[in-house]
Write a protein that holds these residues in place. Structure first.
Motif, PDB file in Angstrom:
ATOM      1  N   ARG A  35      14.466   4.077 -13.736  1.00  0.00           N
ATOM      2  CA  ARG A  35      14.750   4.775 -14.993  1.00  0.00           C
ATOM      3  C   ARG A  35      13.488   4.921 -15.827  1.00  0.00           C
ATOM      4  N   LYS A  36      12.674   3.857 -15.835  1.00  0.00           N
ATOM      5  CA  LYS A  36      11.407   3.930 -16.553  1.00  0.00           C
ATOM      6  C   LYS A  36      10.486   4.957 -15.903  1.00  0.00           C
ATOM      7  N   ALA A  37      10.447   4.956 -14.574  1.00  0.00           N
ATOM      8  CA  ALA A  37       9.595   5.901 -13.864  1.00  0.00           C
ATOM      9  C   ALA A  37      10.002   7.338 -14.175  1.00  0.00           C
ATOM     10  N   ARG A  38      11.310   7.572 -14.298  1.00  0.00           N
ATOM     11  CA  ARG A  38      11.784   8.925 -14.609  1.00  0.00           C
ATOM     12  C   ARG A  38      11.345   9.342 -16.003  1.00  0.00           C
ATOM     13  N   ARG A  39      11.447   8.430 -16.978  1.00  0.00           N
ATOM     14  CA  ARG A  39      11.051   8.775 -18.335  1.00  0.00           C
ATOM     15  C   ARG A  39       9.556   9.070 -18.405  1.00  0.00           C
ATOM     16  N   LEU A  40       8.757   8.241 -17.709  1.00  0.00           N
ATOM     17  CA  LEU A  40       7.314   8.468 -17.700  1.00  0.00           C
ATOM     18  C   LEU A  40       6.962   9.786 -17.033  1.00  0.00           C
ATOM     19  N   ARG A  41       7.671  10.127 -15.965  1.00  0.00           N
ATOM     20  CA  ARG A  41       7.414  11.381 -15.273  1.00  0.00           C
ATOM     21  C   ARG A  41       7.754  12.577 -16.153  1.00  0.00           C
ATOM     22  N   VAL A 100       0.863  -1.175   0.000  1.00  0.00           N
ATOM     23  CA  VAL A 100       0.000   0.000   0.000  1.00  0.00           C
ATOM     24  C   VAL A 100       0.899   1.224   0.000  1.00  0.00           C
ATOM     25  N   GLY A 101       0.919   1.930  -1.136  1.00  0.00           N
ATOM     26  CA  GLY A 101       1.768   3.098  -1.267  1.00  0.00           C
ATOM     27  C   GLY A 101       2.046   3.399  -2.731  1.00  0.00           C
ATOM     28  N   ARG A 102       2.906   4.343  -2.952  1.00  0.00           N
ATOM     29  CA  ARG A 102       3.240   4.792  -4.295  1.00  0.00           C
ATOM     30  C   ARG A 102       3.840   3.646  -5.111  1.00  0.00           C
ATOM     31  N   TRP A 103       3.404   3.518  -6.354  1.00  0.00           N
ATOM     32  CA  TRP A 103       3.853   2.480  -7.287  1.00  0.00           C
ATOM     33  C   TRP A 103       3.445   1.084  -6.863  1.00  0.00           C
ATOM     34  N   SER A 104       2.545   0.963  -5.909  1.00  0.00           N
ATOM     35  CA  SER A 104       2.229  -0.372  -5.385  1.00  0.00           C
ATOM     36  C   SER A 104       1.552  -1.267  -6.412  1.00  0.00           C
ATOM     37  N   GLU A 105       0.923  -0.676  -7.424  1.00  0.00           N
ATOM     38  CA  GLU A 105       0.201  -1.486  -8.399  1.00  0.00           C
ATOM     39  C   GLU A 105       1.071  -1.906  -9.576  1.00  0.00           C
ATOM     40  N   GLU A 106       2.298  -1.414  -9.629  1.00  0.00           N
ATOM     41  CA  GLU A 106       3.167  -1.737 -10.763  1.00  0.00           C
ATOM     42  C   GLU A 106       3.715  -3.147 -10.648  1.00  0.00           C
TER      43      GLU A 106
END
Length: 281
Positions: free
Chosen positions: A250-256, A237-243
């Motif tokens: 690195r992927k998260a940075r590109r998406l952001r 339960v928290g940020r990115w928990s569903e990924e």
């Protein structure tokens, strides 16, 4: 009876007034339980100590700051609720009640716990949330049968290494403290099933994959840069928990970056190719 009237009567020490607060409590209840919660009590009714077979005693939400030594007569007591009172220290007599399994001490003004707490070797659940604790009292590490520890909403910055000796501990609730790092001792407690570190200051989470007993980890409302890695089937339960699989930073940075550019009305730039050394297997 309204709370205002109760509060006024509570200041009158006369037995008649105090009995008025207690209602019809004269004899040992058949269910071996006494619930005196929310009675505006400022002193404990001594005649309750004559109920030697009492198993459950609820004194929540009163004005108590002490307990009489006569409470020691209740040696069959298994549940004691002292939460939402004015205790600045745990009354010593509580540590004489050796059959206690559940002890509620939340929402008081406790800054520490006495060493005598270790005498409560049957204690399985301890609530100490919403007090003034700046460190977890080490005496808790001597409660060998403890299964559940609620220590949220204090001012804890770290946990003692001795905590790993609590082999029966299954759930630990630490939300609303001042943890800046994930407590290292928890990484050595594979028997834990629930870890709650919600609302702290944790910026990075180590892998929790090796915690074989883990079923739930709550890490929301932390300034974290990553989600804790967990074994398959463990709920987060928290940020990115569903990924799924685990988020790649690195992927998260590109998406952001792409989202930020889209929000500004600009077409997102194509993601740059990763160097061969940075590519995932």
């Amino acid at each position: 009876m309204g709370n205002t009237l109760r509060a006024l009567i509570a200041f009158v020490p006369a037995d008649g007034c105090q009995n008025y607060l207690l209602g019809d409590l004269r004899e040992m209840p058949l269910d071996k339980m006494v619930d005196l919660s929310s009675r505006q009590l400022r002193r404990f009714p001594l005649h309750v100590c004559s109920f030697r077979e009492l198993v459950k005693l609820y004194l929540s939400d009163n004005k108590l700051n002490s307990l009489p030594p006569e409470l020691e007569q209740l040696q069959n007591l298994q549940i004691l609720a002292l939460d939402f009172n004015n205790f600045r220290a745990l009354p010593p007599v509580v540590c004489t009640l050796k059959q206690l399994c559940i002890l509620y001490l939340g929402n008081n003004k406790l800054r520490d716990l006495p060493l005598e707490l270790s005498l409560l070797q049957n204690l399985k659940t301890l609530w100490i949330e919403n007090n003034y604790l700046t460190q977890l009292p080490e005496v808790i590490c001597e409660l060998s049968l403890l299964k559940t520890l609620h220590a949220g909403s204090n001012a804890l910055r770290l946990l003692p290494g001795q905590l790993r000796s609590l082999q029966e501990l299954r759930t630990i609730w630490l939300s609303g403290n001042l943890l800046s790092d994930f407590p290292a001792v928890l990484l050595h407690m594979p028997f834990l099933e629930v870890i709650d570190v919600d609302r702290n200051n944790i910026s990075y989470f180590p892998s929790l994959v090796h915690l074989s007993g883990l079923k739930l980890v709550i890490y929301d409302h932390n300034p974290c840069r990553n989600a804790p890695k967990v074994a398959k089937g463990v709920r987060r339960v928290g940020r990115w928990s569903e990924e799924t699989p685990e988020p790649d930073p690195r992927k998260a940075r590109r998406l952001r970056m792409a989202k930020e550019e889209a929000d500004q009305g600009q077409p997102p730039a194509p993601p740059a190719s990763l160097p061969a050394s940075d590519k995932l297997d």
